[in-house]
Design a protein around this motif. Structure first.
Motif, PDB file in Angstrom:
ATOM      1  N   SER A 111     -69.770  15.555 -42.812  1.00 34.83           N
ATOM      2  CA  SER A 111     -69.239  13.613 -42.222  1.00 34.83           C
ATOM      3  C   SER A 111     -70.329  12.551 -43.374  1.00 34.83           C
ATOM      4  O   SER A 111     -69.235  11.525 -43.936  1.00 34.83           O
ATOM      5  N   LYS A 125     -65.520   4.776 -38.119  1.00 38.79           N
ATOM      6  CA  LYS A 125     -66.602   5.727 -37.831  1.00 38.79           C
ATOM      7  C   LYS A 125     -66.837   6.934 -37.761  1.00 38.79           C
ATOM      8  O   LYS A 125     -65.555   7.672 -37.166  1.00 38.79           O
ATOM      9  N   SER A 127     -68.278  10.267 -36.819  1.00 42.40           N
ATOM     10  CA  SER A 127     -69.559  10.808 -36.481  1.00 42.40           C
ATOM     11  C   SER A 127     -69.976  12.320 -36.649  1.00 42.40           C
ATOM     12  O   SER A 127     -69.135  13.040 -36.747  1.00 42.40           O
ATOM     13  N   HIS A 138     -75.629  12.405 -28.205  1.00 40.85           N
ATOM     14  CA  HIS A 138     -74.608  12.055 -28.307  1.00 40.85           C
ATOM     15  C   HIS A 138     -73.684  11.397 -27.668  1.00 40.85           C
ATOM     16  O   HIS A 138     -72.136  10.551 -27.848  1.00 40.85           O
ATOM     17  N   SER A 141     -73.230   7.642 -28.075  1.00 37.58           N
ATOM     18  CA  SER A 141     -72.773   7.375 -28.931  1.00 37.58           C
ATOM     19  C   SER A 141     -70.899   7.362 -29.453  1.00 37.58           C
ATOM     20  O   SER A 141     -71.101   6.735 -29.607  1.00 37.58           O
ATOM     21  N   PRO A 146     -65.561   7.471 -32.429  1.00 34.74           N
ATOM     22  CA  PRO A 146     -64.998   7.683 -33.441  1.00 34.74           C
ATOM     23  C   PRO A 146     -64.137   7.671 -34.296  1.00 34.74           C
ATOM     24  O   PRO A 146     -63.271   8.597 -33.230  1.00 34.74           O
TER      25      PRO A 146
END
Length: 332
Positions: A111, A125, A127, A138, A141, A146
């Motif tokens: 990542s 994005k 993740s 998570h 998030s 993402p």
């Protein structure tokens, strides 16, 4: 992509490119139709010349072809699939790429590597999801989706099952270090994840070795992949094997002495029975070592088992010494 498990085309690339010192112009990344922002980003990292796996695979990756590649850690495979994923990103439209890794450590590394390549692209994005962090963190998030998700199979499947991770817009699936994921028992999780993916997709599979299980995995997930074989010798040059003949009654003290001399970040001690595990563990604990015990009849569910495998493979989350089965021979 995956269509009914059909796999009918294999193209082999047996030899890496060679440097031609008679030609001052070396291969560079301008040979592919990459976005200028990506070339600038990798040049900023001091990367100007593609590695053999990048040279052999990038054209097919950028063309949307499935790729089955033999490449070990450090070969440059992460940059190869990162460039492919980032080149194909559309305007914000959900999760477009999923990279599955065997361990938390590798998921973190991958990542971070993708973020470095995407640094000049707006609103990308990336993740990373793996065990050791509460699922709710998570899930929160994922409120803002993402474009790229990197994670371990166990945690990714948990997020799919909760409905937090939606993969209907997925364009690319990457199975990184596939042989390690199979060795760690993640095949059921990978197959379950596949059911949540669109059939029309690109699937990239990278593995240091090509046992039958990896080829079966490819057959189940890929369609007519380009097969690239570059690394045939996967033996580690960094493994040192030592043998010590020690009387049975002196083994615990000898083990403490060796650990003190070697100072390993992690160690796995095999014992013959659960009682032996406890005895050895008590001796090591008294000597100041942090230990955890793994033995039969330790009950845990499937998700705990997946997290345990990830935990064992990740030096940061694992205690220095684990005790398991086989303290067997009086001379080993």
């Amino acid at each position: 992509g995956f269509v009914g498990g059909r796999q009918s085309r294999h193209t082999m690339c047996h030899a890496p490119y060679r440097r031609d010192f008679r030609n001052p112009r070396m291969p560079d990344f301008s040979q592919w139709p990459l976005r200028p922002e990506l070339i600038e980003a990798i040049a900023g990292q001091g990367i100007t010349e593609p590695t053999p796996i990048q040279q052999a695979s990038l054209a097919d990756i950028l063309a949307g072809t499935d790729v089955l590649a033999q490449a070990k850690t450090g070969s440059g495979k992460t940059l190869a699939f990162a460039l492919g994923i980032l080149s194909g990103l559309d305007a914000p439209s959900g999760v477009q790429a999923l990279v599955l890794c065997p361990t938390r450590e590798l998921a973190d590394q991958v990542s971070q590597a993708i973020r470095k390549v995407a640094v000049r692209l707006p609103n990308v994005k990336v993740s990373a999801f793996y065990g050791g962090i509460p699922v709710r963190v998570h899930v929160e998030s994922l409120v803002h989706e993402p474009a790229i998700v990197v994670g371990t199979p166990g945690r990714i499947l948990e997020l799919i099952d909760t409905g937090a991770l939606k993969l209907e817009a997925l364009k690319t699936l990457v199975l990184d270090e596939a042989d390690r994921m199979l060795d760690m028992g993640f095949e059921p999780a990978i197959l379950a994840i596949r059911k949540a993916l669109p059939e029309k997709r690109q699937t990239l599979l990278f593995s240091a070795t090509f046992p039958d299980a990896v080829r079966t995995l490819s057959k189940n997930h890929q369609r007519e992949p380009r097969e690239i074989l570059l690394d045939t010798d996967t033996r580690s040059e960094h493994i040192e094997q030592l043998f010590f003949e020690v009387p049975l009654n002196r083994k615990p003290d000898a083990l403490v002495h060796l650990l003190g001399q070697l100072q390993p970040a992690q160690a796995l001690v095999f014992c013959n029975t659960k009682i032996d595990c406890q005895t050895v563990g008590n001796h090591l604990s008294k000597a100041g070592w942090s230990c955890s015990n793994i033995a039969a009849q330790f009950r845990f569910n499937l998700f705990t088992y997946r997290n345990l495998l990830e935990w064992l493979a990740d030096p940061r989350g694992c205690p220095p010494i684990l005790r398991s089965a086989s303290w067997r021979s009086p001379t080993t």
